[in-house]
Design a protein around this motif. Sequence first.
Motif, PDB file in Angstrom:
ATOM      1  N   MET A 132      59.469   2.825 -19.631  1.00  0.00           N
ATOM      2  CA  MET A 132      60.831   3.219 -19.275  1.00  0.00           C
ATOM      3  C   MET A 132      61.311   2.568 -17.991  1.00  0.00           C
ATOM      4  O   MET A 132      62.501   2.310 -17.834  1.00  0.00           O
ATOM      5  CB  MET A 132      60.947   4.738 -19.183  1.00  0.00           C
ATOM      6  CG  MET A 132      60.919   5.397 -20.556  1.00  0.00           C
ATOM      7  SD  MET A 132      61.474   7.089 -20.501  1.00  0.00           S
ATOM      8  CE  MET A 132      63.198   6.882 -20.106  1.00  0.00           C
ATOM      9  N   MET A 133      60.403   2.316 -17.063  1.00  0.00           N
ATOM     10  CA  MET A 133      60.846   1.739 -15.790  1.00  0.00           C
ATOM     11  C   MET A 133      60.659   0.227 -15.754  1.00  0.00           C
ATOM     12  O   MET A 133      60.927  -0.410 -14.737  1.00  0.00           O
ATOM     13  CB  MET A 133      60.150   2.433 -14.634  1.00  0.00           C
ATOM     14  CG  MET A 133      60.677   3.847 -14.462  1.00  0.00           C
ATOM     15  SD  MET A 133      60.127   4.611 -12.958  1.00  0.00           S
ATOM     16  CE  MET A 133      58.954   5.764 -13.621  1.00  0.00           C
ATOM     17  N   LYS A 134      60.176  -0.322 -16.869  1.00  0.00           N
ATOM     18  CA  LYS A 134      60.052  -1.778 -17.025  1.00  0.00           C
ATOM     19  C   LYS A 134      59.245  -2.410 -15.895  1.00  0.00           C
ATOM     20  O   LYS A 134      59.614  -3.449 -15.341  1.00  0.00           O
ATOM     21  CB  LYS A 134      61.439  -2.431 -17.111  1.00  0.00           C
ATOM     22  CG  LYS A 134      62.195  -2.012 -18.351  1.00  0.00           C
ATOM     23  CD  LYS A 134      63.415  -2.867 -18.560  1.00  0.00           C
ATOM     24  CE  LYS A 134      64.121  -2.507 -19.842  1.00  0.00           C
ATOM     25  NZ  LYS A 134      63.340  -2.794 -21.043  1.00  0.00           N
ATOM     26  N   ARG A 135      58.197  -1.744 -15.485  1.00  0.00           N
ATOM     27  CA  ARG A 135      57.250  -2.331 -14.527  1.00  0.00           C
ATOM     28  C   ARG A 135      55.949  -1.567 -14.657  1.00  0.00           C
ATOM     29  O   ARG A 135      55.925  -0.468 -15.240  1.00  0.00           O
ATOM     30  CB  ARG A 135      57.771  -2.244 -13.095  1.00  0.00           C
ATOM     31  CG  ARG A 135      58.003  -0.827 -12.621  1.00  0.00           C
ATOM     32  CD  ARG A 135      58.659  -0.847 -11.253  1.00  0.00           C
ATOM     33  NE  ARG A 135      59.462   0.346 -11.064  1.00  0.00           N
ATOM     34  CZ  ARG A 135      59.442   1.063  -9.953  1.00  0.00           C
ATOM     35  NH1 ARG A 135      58.678   0.717  -8.955  1.00  0.00           N
ATOM     36  NH2 ARG A 135      60.194   2.114  -9.838  1.00  0.00           N
ATOM     37  N   SER A 136      54.902  -2.136 -14.121  1.00  0.00           N
ATOM     38  CA  SER A 136      53.605  -1.489 -14.221  1.00  0.00           C
ATOM     39  C   SER A 136      53.539  -0.344 -13.200  1.00  0.00           C
ATOM     40  O   SER A 136      53.533  -0.588 -11.998  1.00  0.00           O
ATOM     41  CB  SER A 136      52.535  -2.547 -13.957  1.00  0.00           C
ATOM     42  OG  SER A 136      51.304  -1.929 -13.875  1.00  0.00           O
ATOM     43  N   VAL A 137      53.544   0.874 -13.685  1.00  0.00           N
ATOM     44  CA  VAL A 137      53.578   2.039 -12.789  1.00  0.00           C
ATOM     45  C   VAL A 137      52.149   2.476 -12.470  1.00  0.00           C
ATOM     46  O   VAL A 137      51.340   2.681 -13.374  1.00  0.00           O
ATOM     47  CB  VAL A 137      54.362   3.199 -13.443  1.00  0.00           C
ATOM     48  CG1 VAL A 137      54.206   4.482 -12.649  1.00  0.00           C
ATOM     49  CG2 VAL A 137      55.833   2.828 -13.587  1.00  0.00           C
ATOM     50  N   GLN A 138      51.864   2.588 -11.181  1.00  0.00           N
ATOM     51  CA  GLN A 138      50.564   3.135 -10.769  1.00  0.00           C
ATOM     52  C   GLN A 138      50.750   4.619 -10.534  1.00  0.00           C
ATOM     53  O   GLN A 138      51.369   5.035  -9.544  1.00  0.00           O
ATOM     54  CB  GLN A 138      50.102   2.457  -9.487  1.00  0.00           C
ATOM     55  CG  GLN A 138      49.349   1.169  -9.734  1.00  0.00           C
ATOM     56  CD  GLN A 138      48.806   0.642  -8.438  1.00  0.00           C
ATOM     57  OE1 GLN A 138      49.531  -0.014  -7.692  1.00  0.00           O
ATOM     58  NE2 GLN A 138      47.554   0.950  -8.149  1.00  0.00           N
ATOM     59  N   MET A 139      50.232   5.406 -11.437  1.00  0.00           N
ATOM     60  CA  MET A 139      50.496   6.837 -11.391  1.00  0.00           C
ATOM     61  C   MET A 139      49.952   7.481 -10.108  1.00  0.00           C
ATOM     62  O   MET A 139      50.568   8.389  -9.560  1.00  0.00           O
ATOM     63  CB  MET A 139      49.895   7.485 -12.639  1.00  0.00           C
ATOM     64  CG  MET A 139      50.560   8.749 -13.052  1.00  0.00           C
ATOM     65  SD  MET A 139      52.350   8.660 -13.114  1.00  0.00           S
ATOM     66  CE  MET A 139      52.593   8.169 -14.779  1.00  0.00           C
ATOM     67  N   THR A 140      48.805   6.990  -9.632  1.00  0.00           N
ATOM     68  CA  THR A 140      48.238   7.598  -8.420  1.00  0.00           C
ATOM     69  C   THR A 140      49.216   7.493  -7.247  1.00  0.00           C
ATOM     70  O   THR A 140      49.238   8.347  -6.374  1.00  0.00           O
ATOM     71  CB  THR A 140      46.910   6.907  -8.024  1.00  0.00           C
ATOM     72  OG1 THR A 140      47.081   5.505  -8.156  1.00  0.00           O
ATOM     73  CG2 THR A 140      45.759   7.358  -8.892  1.00  0.00           C
ATOM     74  N   LYS A 141      50.051   6.440  -7.246  1.00  0.00           N
ATOM     75  CA  LYS A 141      50.996   6.248  -6.132  1.00  0.00           C
ATOM     76  C   LYS A 141      52.341   6.917  -6.397  1.00  0.00           C
ATOM     77  O   LYS A 141      53.017   7.334  -5.471  1.00  0.00           O
ATOM     78  CB  LYS A 141      51.254   4.749  -5.919  1.00  0.00           C
ATOM     79  CG  LYS A 141      50.073   4.019  -5.347  1.00  0.00           C
ATOM     80  CD  LYS A 141      50.507   2.662  -4.799  1.00  0.00           C
ATOM     81  CE  LYS A 141      49.303   1.910  -4.256  1.00  0.00           C
ATOM     82  NZ  LYS A 141      49.401   0.479  -4.498  1.00  0.00           N
ATOM     83  N   MET A 142      52.742   6.988  -7.654  1.00  0.00           N
ATOM     84  CA  MET A 142      54.141   7.359  -7.927  1.00  0.00           C
ATOM     85  C   MET A 142      54.342   8.740  -8.538  1.00  0.00           C
ATOM     86  O   MET A 142      55.473   9.198  -8.654  1.00  0.00           O
ATOM     87  CB  MET A 142      54.768   6.309  -8.846  1.00  0.00           C
ATOM     88  CG  MET A 142      54.833   4.966  -8.136  1.00  0.00           C
ATOM     89  SD  MET A 142      55.446   3.660  -9.169  1.00  0.00           S
ATOM     90  CE  MET A 142      57.112   4.164  -9.416  1.00  0.00           C
ATOM     91  N   HIS A 143      53.251   9.399  -8.904  1.00  0.00           N
ATOM     92  CA  HIS A 143      53.424  10.666  -9.625  1.00  0.00           C
ATOM     93  C   HIS A 143      54.209  11.690  -8.794  1.00  0.00           C
ATOM     94  O   HIS A 143      54.026  11.790  -7.584  1.00  0.00           O
ATOM     95  CB  HIS A 143      52.062  11.238 -10.042  1.00  0.00           C
ATOM     96  CG  HIS A 143      51.256  11.765  -8.901  1.00  0.00           C
ATOM     97  ND1 HIS A 143      51.321  13.071  -8.491  1.00  0.00           N
ATOM     98  CD2 HIS A 143      50.379  11.158  -8.068  1.00  0.00           C
ATOM     99  CE1 HIS A 143      50.519  13.261  -7.467  1.00  0.00           C
ATOM    100  NE2 HIS A 143      49.941  12.112  -7.180  1.00  0.00           N
TER     101      HIS A 143
END
Length: 204
Positions: A132-143
Motif C-alpha cells: 500500500m505504501m509502495k516501499r519496503s516497510v520495516q515494521m520494527t521501525k514504523m509500526h
Amino acid sequence: MLEEAGTLDELRDMLGLCTRCRLSEGRNKIVFGYGNPEARLMFVGEAPGKAEDAQGLPFVGPAGRLLDELLAGIGLARKDVYITNVVKCRPPGNRDPLPEETETCNPFLAGQIRLIRPSIVCQLGRIAASVMMKRSVQMTKMHGQRLIGPGYFNVPVFHPAAALRTPATRGLLVEDFANLKKYLDEDQAPPEPPSPEPEQMGLF
Ligand code: URA
C-alpha cells in the motif's frame, strides 16, 4: 469502469468470479471483505489463508481470533470496522502474493477505500504495508505510526500471525491498537485525497 461502482455490493459484483490472475486457479472462495461500509477504521491484511478461503470471510482463522481480541481491547467489534486483504484469493501454500497479483487486485482495494472513505487504514503486516505504501516497510521501525496517505492515514502494525509465533510481538500489537483508538478519538481530519481518484490512477 470500477469507478462506476457506487456501493461495495456493486464493486463485488464487478469482481465476479474473477480470473484476472493465477490465484483464481487454486482458490475456493473469493474473500472480498467484511464489515461496516461506513467504517472510520479499515484493516488490510495480506491474503486469505486456509480458513478464509474455505469460508469466504477475512481473518476467521487463528490470526483472526487474535484480531477480534485486539479489537475488543479497544471497545470495537468486527461490525464497527471494515476488514479486507491486498489480494482477495488465497495464494497456493500461503506464499506471499506476487507483485503482478497485488497489482491486478489493487483497483478493487482502491475501490473499497474510495467507497468506505475511512480516516485510518491499518495495514496488518509488512506485506500489506509495503504494497500500500509502495516501499519496503520495516515494521520494527514504523509500526503504530500515523502516516499521511492519499485521503486517509496509514497505520502499519505487525501481522497478528506474527504475534501468535512471537509472544513479545503481541505486546507491541496491544500498544499499537491503543494508538489506533487514540487516533480515532482525536478525530484528526484525514488528508485530502488526490485528484483524480486514486482508483483511476491505479494508485492507492
Ligand atoms: N492473514 C491475512 O493476511 N489475511 C487473512 O484474511 C487471514 C490471515
